[in-house]
Motif scaffolding. Structure first.
Motif, PDB file in Angstrom:
ATOM      1  N   ASN A  89      31.055  53.894  42.333  1.00 54.18           N
ATOM      2  CA  ASN A  89      31.210  52.991  41.195  1.00 54.18           C
ATOM      3  C   ASN A  89      30.276  53.403  40.069  1.00 54.18           C
ATOM      4  OD1 ASN A  89      33.103  50.725  42.015  1.00 54.18           O
ATOM      5  ND2 ASN A  89      31.717  50.843  43.783  1.00 54.18           N
ATOM      6  N   GLU A 103      44.081  42.221  52.823  1.00 51.25           N
ATOM      7  CA  GLU A 103      43.484  41.455  53.926  1.00 51.25           C
ATOM      8  C   GLU A 103      44.440  41.176  55.077  1.00 51.25           C
ATOM      9  OE1 GLU A 103      41.817  38.002  52.013  1.00 51.25           O
ATOM     10  OE2 GLU A 103      40.017  39.094  51.387  1.00 51.25           O
ATOM     11  N   TYR A 119      39.663  44.299  53.717  1.00 52.31           N
ATOM     12  CA  TYR A 119      39.121  43.877  55.007  1.00 52.31           C
ATOM     13  C   TYR A 119      40.102  44.132  56.147  1.00 52.31           C
ATOM     14  CZ  TYR A 119      35.465  41.419  52.361  1.00 52.31           C
ATOM     15  OH  TYR A 119      34.413  41.102  51.543  1.00 52.31           O
TER      16      TYR A 119
HETATM   17  P1  C2E Z   1      34.474  46.808  43.180  1.00 51.23           P
HETATM   18  O1  C2E Z   1      34.055  48.200  42.878  1.00 51.23           O
HETATM   19  O2  C2E Z   1      35.787  46.374  42.656  1.00 51.23           O
HETATM   20  O3  C2E Z   1      34.398  46.703  44.759  1.00 51.23           O
HETATM   21  C1  C2E Z   1      35.212  45.893  45.534  1.00 51.23           C
HETATM   22  C2  C2E Z   1      34.481  44.676  46.042  1.00 51.23           C
HETATM   23  O4  C2E Z   1      35.392  43.874  46.799  1.00 51.23           O
HETATM   24  C3  C2E Z   1      33.320  44.952  46.978  1.00 51.23           C
HETATM   25  O5  C2E Z   1      32.370  43.897  46.827  1.00 51.23           O
HETATM   26  C4  C2E Z   1      33.980  44.863  48.350  1.00 51.23           C
HETATM   27  O6  C2E Z   1      33.069  44.578  49.388  1.00 51.23           O
HETATM   28  C5  C2E Z   1      34.927  43.731  48.125  1.00 51.23           C
HETATM   29  N1  C2E Z   1      36.103  43.798  48.995  1.00 51.23           N
HETATM   30  C6  C2E Z   1      36.711  44.891  49.488  1.00 51.23           C
HETATM   31  N2  C2E Z   1      37.785  44.566  50.227  1.00 51.23           N
HETATM   32  C7  C2E Z   1      37.860  43.211  50.207  1.00 51.23           C
HETATM   33  C8  C2E Z   1      38.768  42.269  50.805  1.00 51.23           C
HETATM   34  O7  C2E Z   1      39.712  42.612  51.502  1.00 51.23           O
HETATM   35  N3  C2E Z   1      38.522  40.956  50.533  1.00 51.23           N
HETATM   36  C9  C2E Z   1      37.482  40.533  49.761  1.00 51.23           C
HETATM   37  N4  C2E Z   1      37.322  39.234  49.560  1.00 51.23           N
HETATM   38  N5  C2E Z   1      36.607  41.409  49.189  1.00 51.23           N
HETATM   39  C10 C2E Z   1      36.805  42.733  49.406  1.00 51.23           C
HETATM   40  P2  C2E Z   1      30.823  44.182  46.622  1.00 51.23           P
HETATM   41  O8  C2E Z   1      30.363  45.287  47.509  1.00 51.23           O
HETATM   42  O9  C2E Z   1      30.131  42.882  46.701  1.00 51.23           O
HETATM   43  O10 C2E Z   1      30.760  44.737  45.132  1.00 51.23           O
HETATM   44  C11 C2E Z   1      31.144  43.971  44.041  1.00 51.23           C
HETATM   45  C12 C2E Z   1      31.167  44.777  42.772  1.00 51.23           C
HETATM   46  O11 C2E Z   1      29.840  45.213  42.446  1.00 51.23           O
HETATM   47  C13 C2E Z   1      31.996  46.048  42.866  1.00 51.23           C
HETATM   48  O12 C2E Z   1      33.358  45.753  42.650  1.00 51.23           O
HETATM   49  C14 C2E Z   1      31.378  46.888  41.775  1.00 51.23           C
HETATM   50  O13 C2E Z   1      31.884  46.505  40.519  1.00 51.23           O
HETATM   51  C15 C2E Z   1      29.920  46.474  41.848  1.00 51.23           C
HETATM   52  N6  C2E Z   1      29.188  47.469  42.656  1.00 51.23           N
HETATM   53  C16 C2E Z   1      29.029  47.545  43.994  1.00 51.23           C
HETATM   54  N7  C2E Z   1      28.295  48.629  44.333  1.00 51.23           N
HETATM   55  C17 C2E Z   1      27.974  49.257  43.175  1.00 51.23           C
HETATM   56  C18 C2E Z   1      27.225  50.445  42.845  1.00 51.23           C
HETATM   57  O14 C2E Z   1      26.718  51.178  43.723  1.00 51.23           O
HETATM   58  N8  C2E Z   1      27.110  50.774  41.517  1.00 51.23           N
HETATM   59  C19 C2E Z   1      27.695  49.999  40.543  1.00 51.23           C
HETATM   60  N9  C2E Z   1      27.533  50.392  39.261  1.00 51.23           N
HETATM   61  N10 C2E Z   1      28.401  48.898  40.816  1.00 51.23           N
HETATM   62  C20 C2E Z   1      28.548  48.524  42.109  1.00 51.23           C
END
Ligand code: C2E
Ligand code: MG
Ligand code: MG
Ligand code: MG
Length: 290
Positions: A118, A240, A259
């Motif tokens: 990301n 999901e 998931y």
């Molecule tokens: P994103 O890049 O769109 O990542 C997808 C988010 O949805 C991730 O949450 C993931 O854990 C979650 N997710 C995946 N599959 C499912 C599912 O089936 N159901 C549900 N309810 N959720 C699912 P996470 O890890 O909390 O990250 C949220 C956001 O934070 C990411 O959205 C991204 O925009 C940001 N992020 C996370 N890691 C990084 C990073 O290393 N660098 C940057 N710049 N942003 C990050």
């Protein structure tokens, strides 16, 4: 209301803005120490081919576990990191760790696995993206063609001229580019013809209702049709259920993530997961290691 407690003055207030501010500034201070104190970790979430279910890629997702504040979600601390100039060093850490893990998977026989990272809009505009990526390549020796950068539509809006030249540079290094959360930005489709993208990641909000809502389904279908014409791959995020999987497969989406296939996991859990999936490690051992 102020309450005197010895030498310290505490301002007591109701729930509201100032509590948010307090948490915000506490997190900002804690964030400064987080990397040095080894509180951050990189988790990996599988991406699978819709056709066969084969695990082909993984997305790196940062995790912050603070000794007192507990787990703090990236959606809460990434914006703080962006506003306080710390996003560059967090990204550097995430890219390095993720590249190291990609190398390690190759050694373990999973040399076909790809990686998605990301990217914060800020990194594109302040020049740290190219620096962090080239340093990461130099130190770990991974093949950039295996790596996809997930950027959001918003990244392209701030200053599209800068964005364009940075993304061209990143492409010429060999990285692939994917539009994350596609469909939720407020940009026009114009950017799709001006930038060289490889993949569209369809936002979870369209996937959530796909089994009951005809509109969601129609939108996803249209995105997939457009992607085919533009020669872009499609990935659905937030899958999901089996029902969603079946529909997306039928609609011709290339890759699925969510998931249903696997949650984000740490390195050890991911290795175990790989061993458990139908794609046997032994099949992979015949492939040349790099
Ligand atoms: P994103 O890049 O769109 O990542 C997808 C988010 O949805 C991730 O949450 C993931 O854990 C979650 N997710 C995946 N599959 C499912 C599912 O089936 N159901 C549900 N309810 N959720 C699912 P996470 O890890 O909390 O990250 C949220 C956001 O934070 C990411 O959205 C991204 O925009 C940001 N992020 C996370 N890691 C990084 C990073 O290393 N660098 C940057 N710049 N942003 C990050
Ligand atoms: Mg992403
Ligand atoms: Mg996403
Ligand atoms: Mg998302």
């Amino acid at each position: 209301d102020a309450v005197e407690l010895g030498a310290n003055t505490f301002v007591i207030s109701g729930m509201g803005d100032s509590d948010d501010q307090n948490r915000g500034s506490r997190l900002e201070m804690a964030l400064k120490e987080a990397l040095g104190n080894d509180e951050m970790e990189v988790f990996l979430q599988p991406k699978c081919l819709a056709g066969t279910g084969e695990l082909v890629s993984m997305e790196a997702l940062v995790r912050w576990n603070h000794p007192e504040l507990g787990h703090i979600p990236p959606q809460e601390f990434i914006p703080i990191a962006e506003n306080s100039g710390m996003i560059g060093s967090i990204s550097r850490f995430v890219y390095f760790r993720a590249f190291e893990m990609l190398m390690e998977f190759s050694r373990l026989g999973y040399s076909h696995l790809r990686l998605a990272l990301n990217v914060s809009p800020l990194e594109i505009h302040d020049g740290t993206l190219v620096k962090n990526l080239t340093n990461g390549l130099l130190f770990t020796g991974i093949d950039p063609r295996k790596v996809e950068l997930e950027i959001t539509e918003g990244s392209l809006l701030i200053n599209s001229q800068t964005a364009r030249s940075i993304l061209d540079e990143v492409k010429s290094l060999g990285f692939q580019i994917s539009i994350d959360d596609f469909g939720t930005g407020y940009s026009t489709f114009g950017y799709l013809k001006n930038f060289q993208f490889d993949t569209l990641k369809i936002d979870k909000s369209f996937i959530d209702q796909i089994q009951m809502d005809n509109n969601s389904r129609a939108i996803v279908q249209a995105i997939i049709a457009m992607s085919r014409t533009l020669n872009l791959q499609t990935v659905a995020e937030g899958v999901e259920t089996q029902e969603q999987y079946d529909i997306l497969k039928e609609l011709g989406c290339d890759q699925l993530q969510g998931y249903f296939f696997g949650r984000p996991m740490n390195f050890d859990d991911f290795v175990n997961y790989l061993g458990d999936t139908s794609v046997k490690k032994s099949d992979r051992m015949n492939l040349p290691l790099r």
